[in-house]
Design an enzyme around this catalytic site. Structure first.
Site, PDB file in Angstrom:
ATOM      1  N   HIS A 155     -31.560  22.990 -22.511  1.00 44.50           N
ATOM      2  CA  HIS A 155     -31.590  23.446 -21.120  1.00 44.50           C
ATOM      3  C   HIS A 155     -30.470  24.426 -20.781  1.00 44.50           C
ATOM      4  CE1 HIS A 155     -32.198  22.519 -16.666  1.00 44.50           C
ATOM      5  NE2 HIS A 155     -33.375  22.879 -17.130  1.00 44.50           N
ATOM      6  N   LYS A 157     -28.136  27.822 -20.393  1.00 44.99           N
ATOM      7  CA  LYS A 157     -28.374  29.232 -20.060  1.00 44.99           C
ATOM      8  C   LYS A 157     -27.032  29.917 -20.249  1.00 44.99           C
ATOM      9  CE  LYS A 157     -31.349  26.897 -17.169  1.00 44.99           C
ATOM     10  NZ  LYS A 157     -31.196  25.537 -16.671  1.00 44.99           N
ATOM     11  N   ASP A 162     -19.385  39.007 -28.456  1.00 47.17           N
ATOM     12  CA  ASP A 162     -18.268  39.234 -29.389  1.00 47.17           C
ATOM     13  C   ASP A 162     -17.322  38.037 -29.478  1.00 47.17           C
ATOM     14  OD1 ASP A 162     -19.138  41.702 -30.214  1.00 47.17           O
ATOM     15  OD2 ASP A 162     -18.027  42.792 -28.675  1.00 47.17           O
TER      16      ASP A 162
END
Ligand SMILES: [Zn+2]
Length: 213
Positions: A155, A157, A162
């Site tokens: 779930h 996000k 880098d």
């Protein structure tokens, strides 16, 4: 004698021109490195919010009509794309739902430049046609995508650029999330925040070795 002097004088000029060129190139390179390290050492802490007001901006997402809303969702989406496109070496993305074309295009662009891209998604993406298309497109381009298929959701996000900058929050990378939902994205290069995300991404990537198909 005169001819020898002329050749000698000419070769001296060539040496001076080459030397000046090398010196100028070195100076410019040092200046570029100093500017770049200043940018990368700059503290970045930013929060972007999306709301139902953002849906008013959806109309100018393609037309590029100027918008005077202070929290214009199109401007914010372009900012997220710019962060992704700033990747020079690595880009790790962990996204529950991902269908947004602009963000996918930004990823494809950095991948073409040689940036190492790794994407983790949830198995539910395969059941959503827009998201499934996005995964298929990534894989066709050669971008590595691993999927978590289980009763518990992947779930997260977030994205790590880098291994120095984190984008995270409640926002799925879909047009609905950025043009209607109440959602947020935090952008930060604070090491104390970035390091745990790197460790967690690496842990999940290894765990999902068999999730790449
Ligand atoms: Zn707008």
């Amino acid at each position: 004698m005169m001819k020898n002097m002329w050749i000698f004088g000419r070769s001296n000029k060539v040496v001076i021109v080459v030397f000046t060129g090398v010196l100028a190139t070195e100076l410019l390179w040092q200046l570029y490195k100093r500017t770049r390290s200043k940018i990368s050492s700059k503290s970045i802490n930013e929060v972007l919010f999306f709301s139902e007001e953002s849906s008013n901006c959806r109309m100018h997402a393609v037309s590029r009509t100027p918008c005077d809303r202070s929290n214009c969702s199109v401007t914010q989406l372009r900012k997220l794309c710019a962060y992704l496109e700033s990747a020079q070496q690595n880009l790790d993305v962990c996204m529950y739902l991902f269908s947004c074309e602009d963000l996918a295009a930004a990823i494809a662009k950095v991948f073409c430049r040689g940036v190492v891209v790794r994407i983790i998604v949830d198995g539910g993406m395969a059941e959503n046609s827009a998201c499934e298309r996005r995964i298929r497109d990534f894989r066709e381009r050669g971008i590595r995508v691993r999927m978590k298929k289980s009763e518990y959701l992947m779930h997260h996000k977030f994205a790590i650029i880098d291994r120095k900058l984190i984008l995270t929050g409640s926002t799925n990378w879909t047009m609905q999330a950025m043009h209607g939902n109440w959602d947020n994205v935090i952008v930060s290069n604070q090491l104390a925040l970035v390091k745990p995300f790197i460790a967690e991404f690496d842990r999940m990537w290894i765990l999902l070795t068999t999730g790449e198909d």
